[in-house]
Design a protein around this motif. Structure first.
Motif, short mmCIF file in Angstrom:
data_model
loop_
_atom_site.label_atom_id
_atom_site.label_comp_id
_atom_site.label_asym_id
_atom_site.label_seq_id
_atom_site.Cartn_x
_atom_site.Cartn_y
_atom_site.Cartn_z
N VAL A 1 -0.09 8.99 -5.15
CA VAL A 1 -1.19 9.79 -4.60
C VAL A 1 -0.60 10.99 -3.85
CG1 VAL A 1 -3.22 9.76 -3.10
CG2 VAL A 1 -2.58 7.70 -4.38
N LEU A 2 0.50 10.79 -3.17
CA LEU A 2 1.11 11.89 -2.42
C LEU A 2 1.75 12.93 -3.34
CD1 LEU A 2 2.74 9.99 0.60
CD2 LEU A 2 0.64 11.33 0.56
N ALA B 1 -4.11 12.30 2.58
CA ALA B 1 -3.17 12.53 1.46
C ALA B 1 -3.40 13.93 0.89
CB ALA B 1 -3.36 11.46 0.39
N ARG C 1 -9.17 5.20 -2.84
CA ARG C 1 -8.80 4.92 -1.44
C ARG C 1 -9.99 5.21 -0.52
NH1 ARG C 1 -3.40 3.58 -3.21
NH2 ARG C 1 -3.15 2.76 -1.12
N LEU D 1 0.83 -1.21 0.00
CA LEU D 1 0.00 0.00 0.00
C LEU D 1 0.87 1.26 0.00
CD1 LEU D 1 -2.88 -1.04 2.42
CD2 LEU D 1 -2.89 -1.00 -0.07
N THR E 1 -7.92 7.97 4.29
CA THR E 1 -6.60 7.99 3.65
C THR E 1 -6.56 9.06 2.56
OG1 THR E 1 -6.47 5.63 4.11
CG2 THR E 1 -4.87 6.51 2.54
N ARG E 2 -7.66 9.15 1.80
CA ARG E 2 -7.70 10.12 0.70
C ARG E 2 -7.58 11.55 1.24
NH1 ARG E 2 -12.44 8.57 -1.17
NH2 ARG E 2 -13.62 10.37 -0.45
N SER F 1 1.90 1.99 -3.47
CA SER F 1 0.81 2.49 -4.32
C SER F 1 0.35 3.89 -3.89
CB SER F 1 -0.36 1.51 -4.34
OG SER F 1 -1.01 1.52 -3.10
N LEU F 2 0.70 4.29 -2.65
CA LEU F 2 0.32 5.63 -2.19
C LEU F 2 1.29 6.72 -2.66
CD1 LEU F 2 -0.97 5.00 1.42
CD2 LEU F 2 -2.13 6.41 -0.29
N GLY G 1 -6.21 9.26 -6.09
CA GLY G 1 -6.52 8.44 -4.92
C GLY G 1 -8.00 8.23 -4.70
#
Ligand code: F6P
Length: 539
Positions: A513-514, A531, A523, A506, A527-528, A509-510, A520
């Motif tokens: 997104v960051l 981020a 997600r 994870l 978490t979304r 894969s994040l 994202g």
């Protein structure tokens, strides 16, 4: 009724008595509920285990075929069934060199060859014969994580009185602060960088390795880089691709688990610090515990008995955690080391055959050295509502003869804690104390209640002459085998660690997104939004 089914009855009996009463009724209790190996003494008499309970626990060990599984491990059987691997860290300390076969091939010539290369290399670095761009190597930076870090870091600190080699430093965290703070104090031209990674793919280790390589190259010519980099890995191809010269790759096989790898190539930083002879004594200590584990009857077998206290406390009594309390400042990292050894091995929810466990597996391991902990969490050990089994470790003698008076004080504190846990302080005693201070009536009762110690809280004490390389080897091997025995009794595979994988996947894969490359949207909302908040804060 036998095996696990017998334990609830024993727990009920234990609840109806105090540990103290076991001493009162059994003059031989200390002798029979302690075990020695050389100068190493393990006392488990302060646990609420009587003779019938011990017999029941030994019965459970026998039913789990602990001795057969142990023999299979030492013989190179593929007891790590989910990875189809042998478990042979014990071969790394098999100093007698008796053959150990994996798939019909003796692994000992390879073990001896690597140990020999480590000795030669460490000897050259320590003697100044292996030169960096700036001459003799003054410092070593060991980069790794998990088992490729905790063992060497714990052991190097533990054996600081033996340090006569270069300064050894450790970098483990993906947090760049770890690299930055460590490297800024060092001279790259006289620093040797060890990259410890069994797989040579662990992201944080490879990031830190690249940071260290850039740090070296900013100060030394490319042509000298090879002298500054060493790999401790079973992936020699990947190490070569990273730019490490084959002569500087110290390998090990897949039958050495990360969390038990300190005995071989991953222990090179320790060997550089304390020298090959002390390292050999460390291996000898481990081997002495192996021989004891292999040959002592289960009822007199230190790792087995330590494991049975664990099964009793975590599996039968339902105590969720276990405190490791070294009264030895140099063992400050032992609790962290044991967190990986124990919780990565036995923190499992399914049995070997994949079926869900019907009972708890390994407990939560935590701790801090005494006496510091006494001024922090010991309050809860003594008066909290949870019972936390404690494991104390202490040397009879310190390394500082001029500070013998401090060591006596340390010893007194260690014994006092286990005694207080055992005996507690009754309400009558607390009332008498308050009366002596002139209190009476309701105020006396109120104040006395706060000063009651329930006692009857279990502990194990380990006592040894002095924290030498040999003793440290014995301590680590004792805990390794304890974890193994508990795992066998819980019916789990103690040698895989699938539970660490999901978070790694994870995290990768994040990353987009960051950076904003992906939105994202797939997600979860928490978490979304976190981020998004991070992205905004960085904009
Ligand atoms: O993430 C868990 C783990 O695989 C541990 O078992 C291991 O000790 C650590 O990572 C480091 O792995 P490696 O030595 O391959 O870098």
């Amino acid at each position: 009724m036998g095996g696990w089914d017998a334990l609830p009855g024993h727990v009920k009996n234990a609840g109806a008595r105090s540990i103290k009463s076991l001493f009162d009724t059994d003059p031989a209790r200390f002798a029979d509920f302690s075990v020695t190996l050389g100068d190493f003494l393990m006392d488990f008499s302060k646990c609420n285990i009587d003779r019938p309970t011990l017999a029941a626990l030994l019965d459970i060990a026998a039913q789990a075929r602990v001795a057969d599984r142990r023999d299979a491990m030492f013989a190179g059987g593929k007891i790590n069934e989910t990875e189809n691997r042998a478990v042979l860290h014990t071969a790394l300390r098999n100093l007698d060199g008796a053959p150990v076969l994996v798939d019909g091939t003796d692994v000992m010539p390879g073990v001896r060859a690597t140990l020999g290369r480590m000795r030669t290399f460490a000897g050259r670095v320590r003697a100044g014969a292996h030169q960096g761009a700036g001459g003799t190597m003054t410092d070593v930076v060991h980069i790794g994580t998990g088992g490729s870090y905790l063992g060497p870091a714990m052991a190097t600190r533990a054996l600081s009185p033996c340090h006569d080699g270069p300064g050894v430093h450790f970098v483990t965290n993906a947090d760049g602060a770890d690299s930055a703070d460590t490297l800024k104090a060092l001279n790259p031209a006289t620093t040797l960088v060890l990259i410890a990674s069994k797989t040579f793919t662990t992201t944080e280790t490879m990031m830190n390795a690249k940071t260290a390589r850039s740090w070296l190259l900013a100060a030394i010519p490319q042509s000298r880089l090879g002298a500054h980099m060493v790999a401790l890995s079973s992936a020699d191809g990947r190490a070569a691709a990273f730019g490490v010269h084959p002569d500087h790759v110290f390998g090990f096989q897949d039958w050495v688990g990360g969390r038990t790898s300190v005995w071989g190539a991953v222990g090179l930083s320790l060997m550089l610090a304390i020298g090959p002879e002390n390292f050999r004594m460390f291996l000898e200590g481990g081997q002495a515990m192996d021989r004891h584990f292999q040959t002592a009857p289960l009822a007199a077998n230190m790792p087995v008995l330590l494991a049975l206290t664990g099964i009793w406390h975590a599996g039968a009594c339902g105590y969720d955690t276990r405190a490791v309390l070294p009264y030895d400042q140099r063992l400050a990292r032992l609790p962290a080391y044991l967190q990986q050894l124990d919780m990565e091995s036995n923190g499992k929810g399914v049995a070997m055959d994949g079926s869900p466990l019907r009972h708890h597996s390994g407990p939560i391991i935590w701790g801090e050295p005494g006496t510091g902990g006494q001024h922090a969490f010991y309050q809860s050990l003594h008066q909290g509502t949870r019972i936390i089994p404690c494991e104390f470790l202490i040397a009879r003698t310190g390394h500082e003869p001029e500070l013998a008076h401090q060591h006596r004080f340390l010893l007194a504190n260690c014994l006092a804690q286990s005694e207080a846990l055992l005996l507690g302080r009754s309400l009558e005693c607390a009332r008498a104390m308050m009366a002596a201070r002139g209190l009476e009536g309701a105020e006396l009762e109120r104040q006395a209640a706060h000063r009651v110690f329930p006692g009857n809280r279990p502990s194990v004490t380990m006592l040894y002459d002095r924290l030498t390389p040999r003793t440290l080897g014995m301590i680590i091997a004792l805990y390794e085998h304890r974890v193994f025995v508990e795992g066998v009794i819980w019916g789990i595979n103690s040698f895989d660690q699938w539970g660490v994988e999901l978070g790694k996947e994870l995290a990768l894969s994040l990353m987009p997104v960051l950076t904003g490359e992906r939105d994202g949207a797939d997600r979860d909302a928490s978490t979304r939004m976190l981020a998004r908040s991070i992205r905004r804060g960085q904009a």
